[in-house]
Design a protein around this motif. Structure first.
Motif, PDB file in Angstrom:
ATOM      1  N   LYS A  99       0.918  -1.172  -0.264  1.00  0.00           N
ATOM      2  CA  LYS A  99      -0.035   0.075   0.029  1.00  0.00           C
ATOM      3  C   LYS A  99       0.731   1.120  -0.253  1.00  0.00           C
ATOM      4  N   HIS A 149      -7.923   5.094   2.002  1.00  0.00           N
ATOM      5  CA  HIS A 149      -7.060   3.734   1.876  1.00  0.00           C
ATOM      6  C   HIS A 149      -6.645   3.795   0.324  1.00  0.00           C
ATOM      7  N   THR A 151      -3.670   2.470  -2.239  1.00  0.00           N
ATOM      8  CA  THR A 151      -2.783   1.546  -2.424  1.00  0.00           C
ATOM      9  C   THR A 151      -1.769   1.872  -3.746  1.00  0.00           C
ATOM     10  N   GLU A 153       0.561  -0.298  -5.091  1.00  0.00           N
ATOM     11  CA  GLU A 153       1.143  -1.456  -5.783  1.00  0.00           C
ATOM     12  C   GLU A 153      -0.167  -1.483  -6.767  1.00  0.00           C
ATOM     13  N   LYS A 154      -1.508  -0.987  -6.771  1.00  0.00           N
ATOM     14  CA  LYS A 154      -2.314  -1.396  -7.520  1.00  0.00           C
ATOM     15  C   LYS A 154      -2.248  -0.390  -8.748  1.00  0.00           C
ATOM     16  N   LYS A 157       0.771  -1.194 -10.743  1.00  0.00           N
ATOM     17  CA  LYS A 157       0.679  -2.237 -11.844  1.00  0.00           C
ATOM     18  C   LYS A 157      -0.157  -1.774 -12.858  1.00  0.00           C
ATOM     19  N   ASP A 211     -16.414   2.252  -6.615  1.00  0.00           N
ATOM     20  CA  ASP A 211     -17.194   1.749  -5.469  1.00  0.00           C
ATOM     21  C   ASP A 211     -16.562   2.533  -4.136  1.00  0.00           C
ATOM     22  N   TRP A 213     -16.596   1.912  -1.313  1.00  0.00           N
ATOM     23  CA  TRP A 213     -15.732   0.973  -0.207  1.00  0.00           C
ATOM     24  C   TRP A 213     -14.176   0.678  -1.115  1.00  0.00           C
ATOM     25  N   LYS A 214     -13.939   1.101  -2.298  1.00  0.00           N
ATOM     26  CA  LYS A 214     -12.786   0.542  -2.582  1.00  0.00           C
ATOM     27  C   LYS A 214     -11.697   1.452  -1.825  1.00  0.00           C
ATOM     28  N   LYS A 217     -13.069   2.845   4.113  1.00  0.00           N
ATOM     29  CA  LYS A 217     -13.547   1.936   4.811  1.00  0.00           C
ATOM     30  C   LYS A 217     -13.432   1.871   6.135  1.00  0.00           C
TER      31      LYS A 217
ATOM     32  N   THR B 122     -22.992  -2.483  -2.403  1.00  0.00           N
ATOM     33  CA  THR B 122     -21.653  -2.804  -3.389  1.00  0.00           C
ATOM     34  C   THR B 122     -21.858  -4.015  -4.262  1.00  0.00           C
ATOM     35  N   PRO B 123     -21.047  -3.978  -5.291  1.00  0.00           N
ATOM     36  CA  PRO B 123     -20.996  -5.071  -6.246  1.00  0.00           C
ATOM     37  C   PRO B 123     -20.617  -6.486  -5.679  1.00  0.00           C
ATOM     38  N   ASP B 124     -20.196  -6.390  -4.468  1.00  0.00           N
ATOM     39  CA  ASP B 124     -19.913  -7.618  -3.500  1.00  0.00           C
ATOM     40  C   ASP B 124     -21.070  -8.260  -2.984  1.00  0.00           C
ATOM     41  N   LEU B 126     -22.631  -6.440  -0.575  1.00  0.00           N
ATOM     42  CA  LEU B 126     -22.440  -6.196   0.743  1.00  0.00           C
ATOM     43  C   LEU B 126     -23.043  -4.588   1.105  1.00  0.00           C
ATOM     44  N   ASP B 172      -6.145  -0.502   9.095  1.00  0.00           N
ATOM     45  CA  ASP B 172      -7.012  -0.922   7.739  1.00  0.00           C
ATOM     46  C   ASP B 172      -8.113  -0.326   7.788  1.00  0.00           C
ATOM     47  N   VAL B 188     -14.870  -5.797   5.887  1.00  0.00           N
ATOM     48  CA  VAL B 188     -14.377  -5.449   4.409  1.00  0.00           C
ATOM     49  C   VAL B 188     -13.005  -5.196   4.169  1.00  0.00           C
ATOM     50  N   GLN B 189     -12.375  -4.793   5.240  1.00  0.00           N
ATOM     51  CA  GLN B 189     -11.002  -4.590   5.091  1.00  0.00           C
ATOM     52  C   GLN B 189     -10.003  -6.021   4.584  1.00  0.00           C
ATOM     53  N   ARG B 192     -10.996  -6.502   1.009  1.00  0.00           N
ATOM     54  CA  ARG B 192     -10.342  -5.920   0.162  1.00  0.00           C
ATOM     55  C   ARG B 192      -8.696  -6.183  -0.176  1.00  0.00           C
ATOM     56  N   LYS B 195      -8.844  -9.262  -2.154  1.00  0.00           N
ATOM     57  CA  LYS B 195      -9.018  -9.134  -3.356  1.00  0.00           C
ATOM     58  C   LYS B 195      -8.115  -8.478  -4.141  1.00  0.00           C
ATOM     59  N   ASP B 196      -7.359  -7.326  -3.610  1.00  0.00           N
ATOM     60  CA  ASP B 196      -6.191  -6.657  -3.923  1.00  0.00           C
ATOM     61  C   ASP B 196      -4.924  -8.023  -4.452  1.00  0.00           C
ATOM     62  N   GLN B 199      -5.950  -9.615  -7.321  1.00  0.00           N
ATOM     63  CA  GLN B 199      -5.634  -8.865  -8.521  1.00  0.00           C
ATOM     64  C   GLN B 199      -4.276  -8.688  -8.903  1.00  0.00           C
ATOM     65  N   MET B 200      -3.350  -8.478  -7.723  1.00  0.00           N
ATOM     66  CA  MET B 200      -1.858  -8.500  -8.130  1.00  0.00           C
ATOM     67  C   MET B 200      -1.577  -9.835  -8.540  1.00  0.00           C
ATOM     68  N   ASP B 202      -3.146 -11.578 -10.624  1.00  0.00           N
ATOM     69  CA  ASP B 202      -3.960 -11.671 -11.900  1.00  0.00           C
ATOM     70  C   ASP B 202      -4.951 -13.010 -11.781  1.00  0.00           C
TER      71      ASP B 202
END
Lengths: 217, 290
Positions: A99, A149, A151, A153-154, A157, A211, A213-214, A217, B122-124, B126, B172, B188-189, B192, B195-196, B199-200, B202
């Motif tokens: 992060k 929050h 990040t 790294e993302k 990337k 979102d 909540w991305k 949070k 949310t799209p999850d 939640l 967090d 949710v932390q 996330r 999920k991160d 995604q990292m 792939d």
């Protein structure tokens, strides 16, 4: 020289070949070290590219004029990143893995400065800290509220490693999206507002996640 | 989700159950709580306090109903009558426990009443609460049939973590200040972070990669957490999670106000599903010795 640079750029973005992230970005690897050496001698083309934009990316909109930050040592970003062309992620090594981008430990400074420019006053100051075994208390320049929050790294990337048209050597242009022209500063100053509208302008233009909540949070 | 997005997508986000609800889900996090396994030990409550920076409000404020426990254990007695002349603070037998945290309703009653869209879906799958957007109208809490939203009437952080206890705060997520509504987020932390990480690398998020703090802590494994998206279409490519398997096993379907199961041995039920909230927490009834 620019031919060699292109060769390197080609190596990073070779189609169909997936190179592990650590290897692609790491200056610790042999290739990375070579890239550093090339970068050291390639100031002229780098300067020519300073005004160029990052492919496949729309930078966020907004400017801000931050105050001077009284750091314990006046760290010259321009000498390191611009004149010597050291990759941002050589020192801020956690940007691609976590992060936070991270402040390098004093040992990283001493890795070079036990032999380079040891007679300069700032380096003497640094050596003092090193010998006292005490970290310089760097002050935070880019601070976000606790409910945001971000990040690193993302974002790295998305804009660097998933962006085959941008060689890793030019990562500083991506960093400049949010951190401004750190390359031209001595002590870093806040040049971008880092407000929600600022983030939003980029997320909208680049189809980033929307979102709440991305980030909150 | 900027204001423009909210206005554009208002009808999409505000769709009721009858119109098919909100359907653009990536995941749909759900839970199963087996009340037969629950011993009422309260480990989940402690875990929740530690994970989510929940303030300890003190005895007096607790009595005023200001407790901030996102997860609470409700007690019910089988035989409320203790018999003639028997006065006791609590009974020795017949207690059953019901862990209650936000039911993450698919047709949440708290969402449409928020004047500033601080709570949304949310799209999850939640039910999100955005603290920095919240203005503290408390409409959501009043509209929640489960009473599972908690309001910060004071700046509890000032007294809850005297030094050096503030060092235990989870970085967090936000430490909430006064005037803000809060509730269980299914950690949710952690979602996330997992999920991160996916995604990292792939890849897609897989089942069991993370758990909310309560599920992780439960000593009897009474809680099961997982993705229940495409509950009714198991072959659709979404992982057949343990939670989804339990939902199917107990023949409880989403999007219904009344279940049609015939077999009396199936224990699954949802709380207040007749109110059309479509909760995503499935409870498995306790089997009593009669």
């Amino acid at each position: 020289m620019s031919g060699i640079r292109q060769l390197f750029s080609g190596r990073w973005s070779f189609p169909g070949v997936r190179i592990p992230v650590g290897e692609r970005a790491g200056l610790s690897s042999t290739a990375g070290f070579l890239a550093l050496v090339v970068a050291l001698f390639a100031c002229a083309p780098l300067a020519a590219q300073a005004g160029s934009t990052v492919p496949n990316a729309v930078p966020p909109e907004g400017t801000y004029s931050g105050k001077d930050v009284p750091q314990p040592i006046e760290f010259p970003h321009d000498i390191h990143a611009k004149i010597n062309g050291i990759n941002c992620m050589y020192c801020h090594t956690y940007a691609r893995r976590s992060k936070v981008a991270g402040i390098p430990p004093t040992s990283k400074c001493m890795g070079c400065h036990s032999v380079i420019a040891t007679d300069k006053p700032r380096i003497k100051q640094l050596t003092e800290y090193w010998e006292k075994r005490e970290p310089p208390h760097w002050l935070k320049v880019h601070d976000l509220p606790d409910f945001v929050h971000f990040t690193h790294e993302k974002h790295i990337k998305r804009f660097v490693f998933d962006n085959p048209e941008l060689p890793v050597e030019q990562v500083s242009e991506v960093c400049a999206f949010c951190h401004g022209d750190i390359k031209d500063m001595t002590v870093a100053k806040k040049q971008k507002p880092l407000t929600m509208g600022f983030c939003r302008s980029c997320h909208e233009a680049n189809n980033g996640p929307f979102d709440c909540w991305k980030c909150h949070k | 989700m900027s204001l423009e997005n909210i206005l554009t997508d208002w009808s999409r986000y505000r769709k009721g159950l009858e119109q098919g609800g909100f359907h653009d889900y990536e995941h749909m996090w759900g839970m199963v709580i087996d009340l037969d396994k629950c011993t009422g030990c309260g480990a989940c409550v402690v875990a929740c306090y530690a994970e989510n920076n929940l303030a300890v409000v003190g005895k007096d404020r607790f009595a005023d109903g200001h407790a901030m426990h996102w997860l609470r254990i409700e007690r019910y007695w089988d035989e409320p009558d203790l018999g003639e002349g028997r006065v006791a603070e609590y009974q020795h037998h017949g207690a059953s426990f019901l862990p209650m945290h936000c039911q993450q309703c698919n047709a949440a009653t708290c969402e449409p009443v928020c004047p500033v869209a601080a709570t949304y879906h949310t799209p999850d799958g939640l039910n999100a609460q955005v603290y920095n957007r919240c203005i503290g109208s408390r409409y959501c809490s009043n509209n929640c049939p489960y009473r599972l939203r908690y309001f910060n009437f004071f700046s509890y952080y000032e007294s809850s973590w005297p030094a050096p206890l503030h060092m235990q705060l989870n970085p967090d997520l936000t430490v909430r200040d006064k005037g803000v509504m809060e509730k269980c987020t299914f950690c949710v932390q952690r979602i996330r972070a997992a999920k991160d990480k996916a995604q990292m690398e792939d890849r897609k998020l897989t089942d069991g990669e993370f758990q909310p703090a309560c599920v992780q802590t439960c000593p009897t494994s009474a809680m099961t957490f997982g993705d229940i998206l495409d509950l009714h279409n198991p072959g659709k490519g979404v992982e057949n999670t343990r939670a989804a398997a339990l939902w199917r096993k107990h023949e409880v379907e989403l999007g219904k106000t009344r279940q049609t199961k015939q077999d009396p041995d199936l224990r699954g039920y949802r709380i207040f599903e007749g109110l059309n909230t479509d909760p995503k927490v499935l409870f498995l009834e306790r089997v009593r010795e009669v």
